[in-house]
Design an enzyme around this catalytic site. Structure first.
Site, PDB file in Angstrom:
ATOM      1  N   HIS A 327       0.819  -0.799  -0.304  1.00 18.09           N
ATOM      2  CA  HIS A 327       0.171  -0.153   0.322  1.00 18.09           C
ATOM      3  C   HIS A 327       0.894   1.266  -0.100  1.00 18.09           C
ATOM      4  CE1 HIS A 327      -3.524  -2.783   0.851  1.00 18.09           C
ATOM      5  NE2 HIS A 327      -4.465  -1.740   0.153  1.00 18.09           N
ATOM      6  N   GLY A 328       1.986   0.860   0.377  1.00 14.98           N
ATOM      7  CA  GLY A 328       2.731   2.510   0.756  1.00 14.98           C
ATOM      8  C   GLY A 328       4.206   2.117   0.980  1.00 14.98           C
TER       9      GLY A 328
END
Length: 469
Positions: A327-328
């Site tokens: 996700h990041g």
């Protein structure tokens, strides 16, 4: 190009008319139109990144053919490794290079070695790179596993990779589902198109009317959490839970609905996750295309649950931590994944993680309703707690945010937010009607369209949250 933009509302009808009324007699022309439209759609953000999609397409197209043509296992494995290194290399450079450099500098600083950080780069994250790299990589893996035959139709393959409805934020389509649809003649289906339009309206309602209404409130609370009471912080976390759900599932609904207008069926990406009665059920209903991707290409190859409890726990942590990292490039996402792993482990150890496969409202009695309702509330509460780490700028901010929830005191902002709770109630009612496959009256669709039109002028949270992933 954003779904919720004037450009898209002009772009979609134009492509639709060309697709069904100009090039409808030839499949290759239809696929070529999809390819061109997809590149225009993506290039609207930054045409320079079209080269990455084109390169990824060419590499995996030829690697797929090479793997299939080889009968030597070591050669097939070598080419599969090339595909994985190429795709993960692209993703790693653009998304994680600076994260690893900064983390290394911070680690050295923590043990007394101060060095000047001159290695980070000003790299722009290409929109959707986490999605289309996983999509093309799974194509090569499935060919290697002999679960899929490669296509020699380059245009169809390129259209599959860049298919504009789901290009930038999913669902992460498998070639085994979408590619065969690219290779067969499509016929206009009025009923399918009507259902597609309904999904587009529903997705736009969730994104523009609900998610974008909550965005400024959530941003204010998380940016200034030290200024608010515990009650407001609780409501801020709840509002973010619904913001990210409406934002992301709204995108998926628009993507699936748009695909249906062109005769394609994409996989379901959300299945009413906030009606889940356990963490296991939540993950069977949230971002399904990603969770099943990690299940099939990471969890099962590691041995899944068939290698004993200890290794099974290791595998569970692996998929949740990698999912968080996907996700990041921030430790907050890894912490978020780790929290979900810890929440999931007890049911995994006790062998109850496969419970709640059935519809919880199929046979309602007072006792079962109370039990299911309690389980849903508890699951939503722990999921919302984890969302605080997902939304916070740092782990320290997330911890401080939670530590400040020491009371249910209500302040002025809390009273302002009570009016927005009506939106949550409307969402839950409509979601439940869709969950039970109840027909939504035509008047309600008209009201949703009017609400969307009335909300489009707001200059807040224009982009979808998952564009940053």
């Amino acid at each position: 190009m954003l779904f919720n933009s004037l450009e898209f509302f002009l772009f979609l009808p134009l492509v639709f008319v060309l697709y069904w009324f100009v090039v409808h007699k030839k499949l290759k022309l239809q696929n070529f139109l999809i390819l061109v439209a997809s590149y225009v759609f993506y290039g609207w953000w930054d045409y320079r990144f079209l080269s990455l999609i084109a390169l990824s397409t060419v590499v995996d197209y030829f690697i797929g053919l090479t793997i299939d043509n080889s009968t030597i296992k070591s050669t097939r494995k070598r080419w599969l490794l090339v595909s994985m290194l190429f795709n993960l290399g692209l993703l790693g450079f653009f998304k994680y290079y600076n994260f690893f450099i900064e983390s290394w500098v911070d680690l050295l600083a923590s043990v007394g070695y101060q060095i000047e950080n001159t290695w980070t780069l000003k790299v722009i994250l290409p929109v959707g790179i986490s999605f289309y790299t996983f999509q093309t990589m799974s194509y090569s893996i499935d060919i290697y596993r002999q679960k899929l035959k490669p296509t020699k139709d380059f245009v169809a393959f390129a259209a599959f990779v860049s298919f504009f409805p789901q290009l930038v934020a999913g669902p992460i389509e498998r070639a085994s589902n979408l590619l065969p649809q690219m290779l067969k003649k499509r016929k206009f289906d009025k009923l399918q198109s009507i259902k597609g339009i309904e999904l587009i309206v529903w997705g736009m309602f969730k994104k523009v009317v609900i998610a974008d209404s909550f965005a400024p409130i959530v941003n204010d609370i998380f940016s200034n959490y030290t200024d608010f009471s515990g009650g407001t912080l609780i409501m801020g976390a709840i509002f973010f839970a619904f913001q990210i759900y409406c934002d992301f599932s709204g995108y998926s609904d628009i993507a699936i609905g748009t695909a249906r207008l062109f005769g394609f069926d994409l996989m379901t990406n959300f299945n009413f996750p906030y009606f889940s009665r356990s963490i296991g059920e939540f993950w069977r209903k949230w971002h399904i295309s990603l969770s099943t991707w990690f299940r099939d290409y990471l969890y099962i190859p590691l041995g899944g649950s068939k290698v004993g409890k200890l290794k099974g726990i290791r595998n569970v942590f692996a998929i949740f931590l990698v999912s968080g990292f996907w996700h990041g490039a921030n430790w907050t996402f890894i912490a978020w994944g780790g929290i979900h792993a810890l929440l999931f482990i007890p049911s995994f150890v006790m062998g109850t993680n496969r419970r709640h496969l059935e519809d919880g409202t199929a046979q309602i009695t007072m006792l079962s309703f109370a039990k299911n309702f309690g389980q849903v509330l508890f699951t939503f509460a722990v999921v919302t707690l984890a969302w605080i780490f997902f939304r916070a700028d740092s782990i320290q901010d997330a911890v401080n945010y939670i530590m400040r929830i020491d009371s249910f005191k209500i302040d002025a902002l809390s009273f302002i937010m009570f009016s927005d709770i009506i939106l949550i109630i409307i969402l839950l009612v409509l979601d439940f009607m869709r969950y039970k496959q109840m027909k939504i009256h035509f008047i309600m669709w008209i009201l949703m369209v009017l609400a969307i039109i009335g909300s489009l002028n707001r200059e807040i949270q224009a982009e979808f949250i998952y564009f940053q992933f």
